[in-house]
Motif scaffolding. Structure first.
Motif, PDB file in Angstrom:
ATOM      1  N   GLY A  70     -43.392  -7.240 -78.707  1.00 22.46           N
ATOM      2  CA  GLY A  70     -43.735  -7.072 -77.295  1.00 22.46           C
ATOM      3  C   GLY A  70     -42.527  -6.878 -76.438  1.00 22.46           C
ATOM      4  N   LEU A  71     -41.408  -7.497 -76.851  1.00 23.15           N
ATOM      5  CA  LEU A  71     -40.196  -7.364 -76.066  1.00 23.15           C
ATOM      6  C   LEU A  71     -39.528  -6.014 -76.289  1.00 23.15           C
ATOM      7  CD1 LEU A  71     -38.670 -10.942 -76.528  1.00 23.15           C
ATOM      8  CD2 LEU A  71     -39.797 -10.002 -74.492  1.00 23.15           C
ATOM      9  N   ASN A  72     -39.568  -5.509 -77.490  1.00 26.55           N
ATOM     10  CA  ASN A  72     -38.874  -4.228 -77.811  1.00 26.55           C
ATOM     11  C   ASN A  72     -39.684  -3.008 -77.403  1.00 26.55           C
ATOM     12  OD1 ASN A  72     -36.704  -5.600 -78.904  1.00 26.55           O
ATOM     13  ND2 ASN A  72     -37.570  -5.622 -80.997  1.00 26.55           N
ATOM     14  N   GLY A  73     -40.975  -3.176 -77.166  1.00 23.76           N
ATOM     15  CA  GLY A  73     -41.797  -2.006 -76.799  1.00 23.76           C
ATOM     16  C   GLY A  73     -41.299  -1.295 -75.556  1.00 23.76           C
ATOM     17  N   PRO A  74     -41.053  -1.944 -74.435  1.00 18.26           N
ATOM     18  CA  PRO A  74     -40.557  -1.280 -73.219  1.00 18.26           C
ATOM     19  C   PRO A  74     -39.203  -0.659 -73.415  1.00 18.26           C
ATOM     20  CG  PRO A  74     -41.477  -3.424 -72.689  1.00 18.26           C
ATOM     21  CD  PRO A  74     -41.430  -3.365 -74.176  1.00 18.26           C
ATOM     22  N   LEU A  75     -38.358  -1.292 -74.256  1.00 20.24           N
ATOM     23  CA  LEU A  75     -37.026  -0.722 -74.477  1.00 20.24           C
ATOM     24  C   LEU A  75     -37.108   0.608 -75.189  1.00 20.24           C
ATOM     25  CD1 LEU A  75     -35.024  -3.949 -75.504  1.00 20.24           C
ATOM     26  CD2 LEU A  75     -34.981  -2.713 -73.308  1.00 20.24           C
ATOM     27  N   ARG A  76     -38.003   0.681 -76.225  1.00 18.06           N
ATOM     28  CA  ARG A  76     -38.156   1.951 -76.955  1.00 18.06           C
ATOM     29  C   ARG A  76     -38.725   3.030 -76.048  1.00 18.06           C
ATOM     30  NH1 ARG A  76     -39.896  -1.567 -81.189  1.00 18.06           N
ATOM     31  NH2 ARG A  76     -42.067  -1.148 -80.618  1.00 18.06           N
ATOM     32  N   LEU A  77     -39.624   2.665 -75.137  1.00 17.00           N
ATOM     33  CA  LEU A  77     -40.219   3.638 -74.205  1.00 17.00           C
ATOM     34  C   LEU A  77     -39.166   4.180 -73.244  1.00 17.00           C
ATOM     35  CD1 LEU A  77     -42.752   5.014 -73.163  1.00 17.00           C
ATOM     36  CD2 LEU A  77     -43.150   3.018 -71.680  1.00 17.00           C
ATOM     37  N   GLN A  78     -38.285   3.269 -72.772  1.00 16.99           N
ATOM     38  CA  GLN A  78     -37.235   3.681 -71.831  1.00 16.99           C
ATOM     39  C   GLN A  78     -36.232   4.607 -72.519  1.00 16.99           C
ATOM     40  OE1 GLN A  78     -35.150   0.410 -70.093  1.00 16.99           O
ATOM     41  NE2 GLN A  78     -33.918   1.716 -68.735  1.00 16.99           N
ATOM     42  N   ALA A  79     -35.859   4.311 -73.751  1.00 18.88           N
ATOM     43  CA  ALA A  79     -34.909   5.154 -74.508  1.00 18.88           C
ATOM     44  C   ALA A  79     -35.496   6.523 -74.764  1.00 18.88           C
ATOM     45  CB  ALA A  79     -34.544   4.452 -75.828  1.00 18.88           C
ATOM     46  N   SER A  80     -36.782   6.555 -75.063  1.00 16.10           N
ATOM     47  CA  SER A  80     -37.450   7.844 -75.316  1.00 16.10           C
ATOM     48  C   SER A  80     -37.463   8.702 -74.060  1.00 16.10           C
ATOM     49  CB  SER A  80     -38.868   7.587 -75.825  1.00 16.10           C
ATOM     50  OG  SER A  80     -39.568   8.810 -75.965  1.00 16.10           O
ATOM     51  N   SER A  81     -37.727   8.050 -72.919  1.00 18.42           N
ATOM     52  CA  SER A  81     -37.748   8.795 -71.644  1.00 18.42           C
ATOM     53  C   SER A  81     -36.366   9.340 -71.301  1.00 18.42           C
ATOM     54  CB  SER A  81     -38.253   7.856 -70.535  1.00 18.42           C
ATOM     55  OG  SER A  81     -38.176   8.511 -69.282  1.00 18.42           O
ATOM     56  N   THR A  82     -35.317   8.548 -71.548  1.00 17.82           N
ATOM     57  CA  THR A  82     -33.950   8.989 -71.254  1.00 17.82           C
ATOM     58  C   THR A  82     -33.567  10.179 -72.124  1.00 17.82           C
ATOM     59  OG1 THR A  82     -33.354   6.737 -70.665  1.00 17.82           O
ATOM     60  CG2 THR A  82     -31.538   8.257 -71.172  1.00 17.82           C
ATOM     61  N   THR A  83     -33.950  10.106 -73.398  1.00 19.83           N
ATOM     62  CA  THR A  83     -33.643  11.214 -74.333  1.00 19.83           C
ATOM     63  C   THR A  83     -34.347  12.494 -73.911  1.00 19.83           C
ATOM     64  OG1 THR A  83     -33.398   9.632 -76.134  1.00 19.83           O
ATOM     65  CG2 THR A  83     -33.722  11.934 -76.744  1.00 19.83           C
ATOM     66  N   SER A  84     -35.570  12.368 -73.454  1.00 23.28           N
ATOM     67  CA  SER A  84     -36.346  13.545 -73.013  1.00 23.28           C
ATOM     68  C   SER A  84     -35.713  14.186 -71.782  1.00 23.28           C
ATOM     69  CB  SER A  84     -37.787  13.120 -72.717  1.00 23.28           C
ATOM     70  OG  SER A  84     -38.527  14.219 -72.204  1.00 23.28           O
ATOM     71  N   SER A  85     -35.255  13.374 -70.841  1.00 30.18           N
ATOM     72  CA  SER A  85     -34.621  13.900 -69.616  1.00 30.18           C
ATOM     73  C   SER A  85     -33.330  14.621 -69.939  1.00 30.18           C
ATOM     74  CB  SER A  85     -34.366  12.755 -68.615  1.00 30.18           C
ATOM     75  OG  SER A  85     -35.574  12.138 -68.249  1.00 30.18           O
ATOM     76  N   ALA A  86     -32.542  14.004 -70.835  1.00 28.70           N
ATOM     77  CA  ALA A  86     -31.272  14.629 -71.223  1.00 28.70           C
ATOM     78  C   ALA A  86     -31.520  15.957 -71.919  1.00 28.70           C
ATOM     79  CB  ALA A  86     -30.495  13.674 -72.129  1.00 28.70           C
ATOM     80  N   SER A  87     -32.534  16.019 -72.735  1.00 31.89           N
ATOM     81  CA  SER A  87     -32.861  17.268 -73.451  1.00 31.89           C
ATOM     82  C   SER A  87     -33.276  18.357 -72.474  1.00 31.89           C
ATOM     83  CB  SER A  87     -33.979  16.991 -74.471  1.00 31.89           C
ATOM     84  OG  SER A  87     -34.371  18.206 -75.093  1.00 31.89           O
ATOM     85  N   PHE A  88     -34.066  17.993 -71.457  1.00 28.88           N
ATOM     86  CA  PHE A  88     -34.514  18.974 -70.460  1.00 28.88           C
ATOM     87  C   PHE A  88     -33.330  19.504 -69.639  1.00 28.88           C
ATOM     88  CE2 PHE A  88     -36.003  19.909 -66.142  1.00 28.88           C
ATOM     89  CZ  PHE A  88     -36.921  20.919 -66.419  1.00 28.88           C
ATOM     90  N   ALA A  89     -32.422  18.607 -69.276  1.00 28.74           N
ATOM     91  CA  ALA A  89     -31.260  19.020 -68.489  1.00 28.74           C
ATOM     92  C   ALA A  89     -30.363  19.969 -69.274  1.00 28.74           C
ATOM     93  CB  ALA A  89     -30.465  17.788 -68.042  1.00 28.74           C
ATOM     94  N   SER A  90     -30.204  19.635 -70.573  1.00 36.24           N
ATOM     95  CA  SER A  90     -29.353  20.510 -71.399  1.00 36.24           C
ATOM     96  C   SER A  90     -29.955  21.894 -71.542  1.00 36.24           C
ATOM     97  CB  SER A  90     -29.127  19.867 -72.770  1.00 36.24           C
ATOM     98  OG  SER A  90     -30.356  19.751 -73.483  1.00 36.24           O
ATOM     99  N   ARG A  91     -31.275  21.950 -71.605  1.00 38.56           N
ATOM    100  CA  ARG A  91     -31.936  23.262 -71.707  1.00 38.56           C
ATOM    101  C   ARG A  91     -31.743  24.081 -70.427  1.00 38.56           C
ATOM    102  NH1 ARG A  91     -37.655  21.231 -74.401  1.00 38.56           N
ATOM    103  NH2 ARG A  91     -36.803  20.713 -76.485  1.00 38.56           N
ATOM    104  N   ILE A  92     -31.808  23.408 -69.286  1.00 41.84           N
ATOM    105  CA  ILE A  92     -31.593  24.103 -68.008  1.00 41.84           C
ATOM    106  C   ILE A  92     -30.174  24.667 -67.938  1.00 41.84           C
ATOM    107  CG2 ILE A  92     -31.393  23.798 -65.496  1.00 41.84           C
ATOM    108  CD1 ILE A  92     -34.244  23.982 -66.431  1.00 41.84           C
ATOM    109  N   VAL A  93     -29.219  23.853 -68.326  1.00 44.42           N
ATOM    110  CA  VAL A  93     -27.815  24.293 -68.320  1.00 44.42           C
ATOM    111  C   VAL A  93     -27.623  25.479 -69.251  1.00 44.42           C
ATOM    112  CG1 VAL A  93     -25.449  23.633 -68.903  1.00 44.42           C
ATOM    113  CG2 VAL A  93     -26.916  22.046 -67.634  1.00 44.42           C
ATOM    114  N   LEU A  94     -28.244  25.384 -70.432  1.00 37.46           N
ATOM    115  CA  LEU A  94     -28.133  26.484 -71.398  1.00 37.46           C
ATOM    116  C   LEU A  94     -28.745  27.767 -70.847  1.00 37.46           C
ATOM    117  CD1 LEU A  94     -27.390  27.426 -74.260  1.00 37.46           C
ATOM    118  CD2 LEU A  94     -29.653  26.640 -75.021  1.00 37.46           C
TER     119      LEU A  94
END
Length: 537
Positions: free
Chosen positions: A3-27
């Protein structure tokens, strides 16, 4: 723990998705310009896109005075694409001057027939009395064709009346050549001008006075000729003068005169005078860019405040005349009023003076002008005789120098009084507005020369002359049985057309008219009666 690690994994996934989208825009932003550049390169490589800069010559050169003058720097950007004709040639040969060119040209001149379109209005006629050669007349004539002149009435004598010169002039569309024959002089001897007083002060005097009367009589005939062919305006101009039609929406004399109100009868062009910067000028229209402005185009404080420096010890502000030239609307009762103005028998013309446009006078622009002007007059080199022959003081002084001095003395005098070789003084007067740089006529004439129109005109006239000669020979053979000799008659007529002017005794009848006298060439205002003041440099 889950229960404690669930929110952390969700937050990491969201950060990775944002970084991927930004890199695509730059590309995407990086790749898109590169793709467009590659696409443009491919089109140009295949020849589908032309680089505008490739249309201009690589060896861009500047006009005279632009290298050292900050005043001319603005003009350099406009006209630097027109390459400069060589000015170092010492040959005065007509064909060489007319055919000199460099690698560059003005492309819109190529393929043009230069025929006058009589459907364009207003229709403008220039009349001139000239004895010049083709090296001067052709650039003068075609320049005025470019700015909108439809008809030229050339009263020729001397060099201009020689068969090899007049044949070229007659071959040009829109040009009518009138020879000074005995028949012409007889016709002018019956002119009403001889019975009037406005020109009588110039009768029966030699040299410049005789020329002034001759010009007025030619102008009178030109009015009738111009009206017969449907012209709207007429201008009397010498072949060492170019009209400078600035002030309209385009560099066009036709546009300038079309903007004149319909109630105006006469338009005055103040004259600017050429200011040469060296003594080896061969082709004034293509080599001179500096001019002294007219009094009418200067503030009085500037004109009078710098009068002494601008005059440089000469008798007047200008070397020769300063009262400009004029264009007249062709209408009933129009008459000349001397070489500089027009008048009307029935009314006082409504005239305006242009605030920007001018006539550029290339006077004493060549060292040889000293001797050529001297040779045109059979006057004695005395003070009294020179005053009897010349209207203006500088002309009298120049005549005396050319008649009495050695070549070295003449050249020294020419430098002191005509050549503007003091760069510091030139720069000062350019900054103050007394002197100005004008490049448009130079640019147009160089473009005309580069287009080959001058040499093509001469070659075409030569071909036509040969055809006429062959035709005359055939007519001679065909008519020999009948005892006729048309070739002899043609040659006799040509010989008659080249006769020099002969003075004819005429009686001036008394008249009760109170008309003002003809307007002679006048010098600009002097400083007499004007309070001078010092000006800061």
């Amino acid at each position: 723990m889950a229960g404690l690690n669930g929110p952390l994994r969700l937050q990491a996934s969201s950060t990775t998705s944002s970084a991927s989208f930004a890199s695509r825009i730059v590309l995407l932003l990086t790749a898109l310009p590169l793709a467009l550049a590659a696409f443009a390169f491919m089109l140009q490589w295949r020849g589908e896109i032309n680089d505008p800069s490739s249309a201009w010559p690589s060896d861009r050169q500047t006009f005279p005075g632009m290298d050292n003058s900050p005043i001319g720097s603005s003009g350099a950007s406009t006209f630097s694409s027109v390459s400069r004709s060589s000015s170092s040639s010492s040959s005065s040969d007509c064909v060489e001057i007319l055919s000199r060119s460099s690698s560059g040209s003005l492309p819109y001149y190529h393929g043009s027939s230069y025929d006058s379109d009589l459907n364009l209005r207003p229709r403008i006629c220039i009349t001139s009395s000239t004895s010049a050669g083709l090296e001067q007349i052709l650039p003068w004539l075609y320049f005025h064709k470019v700015i909108g002149v439809s008809k030229f009435l050339l009263f020729v004598e001397g060099t201009a009346a020689k068969p090899d010169v007049s044949a070229v002039l007659e071959s040009i569309p829109g040009v009518k050549v009138i020879y000074r024959t005995a028949k012409l002089e007889d016709k002018q001897a019956k002119s009403r001008i001889w019975n009037e007083t406005w020109l009588s002060n110039f009768f029966y005097k030699p040299c410049n006075y005789e020329l002034f009367v001759k010009q007025s009589l030619n102008m009178e005939m030109a009015i009738v000729m111009a009206r017969d062919v449907g012209m709207d305006w007429i201008i009397h101009l010498d072949t060492d003068e170019l009209l400078h039609p600035v002030g309209a929406q385009e560099y066009s004399l036709r546009q300038l005169l079309s903007d004149v109100p319909s109630n105006v009868d006469m338009v005055i062009f103040p004259n600017y005078e050429s200011s040469i910067e060296r003594d080896d000028i061969k082709d004034p229209f293509s080599e001179i860019s500096m001019f002294k402005k007219n009094y009418d185009h200067l503030p009085k404080e500037t004109y009078f405040g710098l009068y002494k420096e601008a005059t440089r010890g000469n008798p007047n502000y200008f070397l020769t005349y300063g009262n400009g030239k004029s264009a007249a609307r062709i209408q009933d009762h129009l008459r000349p009023n001397g070489a500089h103005r027009w008048h009307n028998y029935m009314k006082t013309p409504n005239e305006i003076k242009l605030e920007e446009a001018a006539v550029l006078h290339y006077t004493y622009s060549k060292f040889s002008d000293l001797t050529s002007r001297r040779n045109r007059c059979g006057c004695k080199p005395t003070k009294d005789d020179s005053k009897r022959c010349f209207m203006l003081e500088f002309d009298r002084t120049a005549f005396m120098i050319a008649s009495t001095a050695s070549k070295e003395e003449m050249l020294r005098w020419f430098h002191e009084h005509v050549v503007w070789d003091d760069k510091q003084l030139n720069l000062k007067l350019l900054r103050k507005g007394i002197l100005t740089r004008i490049y448009a006529p130079m640019s147009i004439i160089r473009g005309l020369r580069d287009s080959g129109i001058f040499t093509a005109t001469i070659a075409s006239a030569s071909s036509q002359s040969k055809q006429k000669l062959l035709s005359s020979m055939e007519n001679l053979q065909n008519s020999s049985v009948a005892g006729q000799n048309p070739l002899k008659d043609d040659l006799l007529q040509q010989s008659t057309s080249q006769e020099s002017s002969k003075a004819t005794a005429r009686k001036v009848l008394e008249t009760g008219s109170n008309e003002d006298g003809a307007v002679p060439p006048l010098s600009p205002p002097e400083t007499t009666g004007y309070q001078l003041f010092s000006r800061p440099d």
